[in-house]
Design an enzyme around this catalytic site. Structure first.
Site, PDB file in Angstrom:
ATOM      1  N   LYS A   1      15.073  -5.308  22.044  1.00 25.00           N
ATOM      2  CA  LYS A   1      14.488  -5.346  20.696  1.00 25.00           C
ATOM      3  C   LYS A   1      13.280  -6.286  20.684  1.00 25.00           C
ATOM      4  O   LYS A   1      13.336  -7.392  21.258  1.00 25.00           O
ATOM      5  CB  LYS A   1      15.551  -5.841  19.712  1.00 25.00           C
ATOM      6  CG  LYS A   1      15.103  -5.945  18.266  1.00 25.00           C
ATOM      7  CD  LYS A   1      16.239  -6.500  17.413  1.00 25.00           C
ATOM      8  CE  LYS A   1      15.898  -6.516  15.936  1.00 25.00           C
ATOM      9  NZ  LYS A   1      17.008  -7.049  15.113  1.00 25.00           N
TER      10      LYS A   1
ATOM     11  N   SER B   1      17.959  -4.025  11.550  1.00 22.78           N
ATOM     12  CA  SER B   1      16.617  -4.034  12.081  1.00 22.78           C
ATOM     13  C   SER B   1      16.508  -3.651  13.551  1.00 22.78           C
ATOM     14  O   SER B   1      15.393  -3.445  14.048  1.00 22.78           O
ATOM     15  CB  SER B   1      16.008  -5.435  11.900  1.00 22.78           C
ATOM     16  OG  SER B   1      16.776  -6.415  12.564  1.00 22.78           O
TER      17      SER B   1
ATOM     18  N   SER C   1      22.312  -5.953  11.637  1.00 21.02           N
ATOM     19  CA  SER C   1      21.161  -5.325  12.288  1.00 21.02           C
ATOM     20  C   SER C   1      21.448  -4.700  13.636  1.00 21.02           C
ATOM     21  O   SER C   1      20.618  -3.950  14.157  1.00 21.02           O
ATOM     22  CB  SER C   1      20.023  -6.341  12.444  1.00 21.02           C
ATOM     23  OG  SER C   1      19.467  -6.650  11.197  1.00 21.02           O
TER      24      SER C   1
END
Lengths: 448, 46
Positions: A79, A154, A178
């Site tokens: 990420k 996210s 997330s």
């Protein structure tokens, strides 16, 4: 022909060790798949220039008899809120420092130490806050099950990359869900470990008391392998063989099913999930959890007070570079006070004790991860969309929690959340493995 | 202008931040949600 999804870590590992595959070739298979489908999914933002050297090293080591374990030679994605040496950490924001990271985040370093090959950086919502925001430098990742639907976030790119078969493993971060929410929406496994279990060094902070890092993976077994590398001593992979027989599982049904926002299909999927585990030998008991609204409130206060504190200077000097959705979210916290934060922090231990009390009656708790399937992008064009979920409470309490695929609702995946005692990631992964084996939900892949 | 919006603008201004007109509605909705959240926390038995 479209390049097929990449092989599992176990399949690839066996072939790497008997000479039918090299790490270099496995890396190439990942790139072929990315080239074939990522134009539509938009998960990858940057490829790691070290990948070829890492794969070559993995091959040389295996040839010399040096085997780092089950992740040896297996590519993983990261990420883009997590530092990877030599690449900028964009945090999905034009306002981020464009400098390359000087070193890997500790979590990345541990995966590389375990022999895994850093593949590249994948999408995130801006600063980990909110999305999908179409006004950013990179368009948001799309849900591989239906490209007109969001991934959730996210850790949007982590879940999308794994669901689309472009990687089997991805690193994510989770401050309010997330990792787990996009894993549920995209039909993959996402693990938020116990607070502090995986080091946060080199990972952009959002709310330090709530921030966690952990695995996103195609299967429970691969999530366990990744967790064992990230948190030595977790011992998760070696305990997956156990069945659900003899376990007592607490079903926190009212905690999600009574919410009017809960989709009837999610309710059915969760009831079916509890039944499947019962048929697999577990004893299912209903357990109460502390008031969800209160847990969500405390967590939301903490995220917004700390989020504004952390980003205030950037908003002042580089606010013109921020996306609108993150700006609105952060600025909306300006009326909260330090006293609000102190009260929320003081409440957290009592709420954690309530979860502990439920876990005294059972080995793990079952509940929904998200209360609906992933909404369409079009819904966000008409204004803010509330995506109800049940994840933030366990960031507040620090309990380990994971999401495992629990079937399809209207053609889109939903997830079951499994919550365990502090430090018992192995226990919740064991339950997830038993569920995955009993249902086969984990083998479904999107039609890309 | 509503009292809530004026308060939000003032709180942001105190931090050297300005609220863009196009962000007002969404930021205010977040602020109202958070005010309810803070009240829930404040009123919870400790």
């Amino acid at each position: 022909m479209i390049a097929p999804p990449v092989p599992s870590a176990a399949q690839a590992g066996a072939k790497l060790r008997d000479g039918r595959l090299t790490a270099a070739r496995l890396l190439s298979l990942h790139r072929d798949r990315i080239a074939a489908v990522d134009g539509r999914v938009r998960a990858f933002w940057a490829m790691d220039p070290r990948a070829d050297d890492a794969a070559a090293r993995a091959d040389a080591e295996l040839a010399a008899g040096q085997d780092r374990g089950p992740l040896h030679g297996i590519p993983f994605a990261v990420k883009d809120m997590i530092d990877v040496e030599g690449l900028p950490t964009t945090n999905g924001s034009r306002a981020a420092d464009p400098a390359q990271a000087a070193r890997d985040a500790e979590a990345v370093r541990r995966l590389i130490e375990a022999g895994a090959v850093p593949l590249g950086k994948v999408a995130t919502y801006e600063w980990g806050f909110v999305g999908p925001d179409p006004g950013l430098a990179q368009p948001p990742a799309a849900n591989p099950w239906n490209l007109a639907h969001v991934t959730g976030g996210s850790s949007s790119g982590s879940a999308a990359a794994v669901a689309a078969g472009m990687a089997r493993l991805a690193l994510g971060s989770d401050t309010g869900g997330s990792i787990r929410a996009p894993a549920a929406y995209c039909g993959v496994v996402g693990v938020k470990p116990t607070r502090g279990r995986v080091p946060g060094e080199g990972i952009a902070a959002l709310s330090p008391a709530l921030d966690h890092a952990g695995p996103v993976a195609a299967t429970v077994a691969e999530a366990a392998l990744m967790l064992d590398a990230l948190a030595p001593g977790a011992g998760a992979a070696s305990r997956l063989a156990g069945s659900a027989r003899g376990l007592t599982l607490g079903y926190a049904r009212d905690w999600f099913a009574a919410d009017p926002a809960c989709d009837a299909g999610v309710r059915r999927a969760m009831d079916d999930a509890a039944s499947a585990l019962s048929l697999a030998g577990a004893r299912i008991v209903e357990v109460p959890l502390p008031d969800y609204a209160l847990m969500e409130a405390a967590g939301a206060v903490m995220i917004h007070v700390e989020g504004l504190r952390r980003h205030e200077a950037s908003l002042r000097t580089r606010g013109h570079l921020w996306g609108r959705m993150a700006t609105q979210t952060v600025q909306g916290g300006a009326l909260l006070t330090d006293a609000d934060l102190a009260r929320a922090e003081a409440l957290a231990p009592r709420l954690a004790a309530g979860v502990d009390a439920a876990l005294e009656r059972c080995d793990a708790i079952l509940t929904a991860t998200v209360l609906t399937p992933a909404p369409p992008f079009a819904a966000f064009g008409r204004g803010a969309v509330w995506t109800p979920m049940r994840t933030l409470p366990f960031n507040l309490t620090g309990h380990p929690a994971l999401s495992v695929p629990a079937g399809l609702v209207g053609g889109l995946p939903v997830g079951m959340q499994i919550v365990g005692r502090h430090g018992d990631e192995a226990g919740i992964l064991r339950v997830a493995a038993a569920f995955e084996a009993a249902t086969g939900h984990g083998v479904h892949r999107p039609p890309l | 202008m509503s009292d809530d919006l004026a308060a939000l603008r003032a709180a942001l201004a105190a931090r050297g931040l300005a609220l863009r007109p196009e962000d007002e509605a969404a930021a205010l909705a977040t602020a109202r949600f958070l005010a309810q959240a803070a009240a829930l926390v404040r009123d919870a038995p400790q």
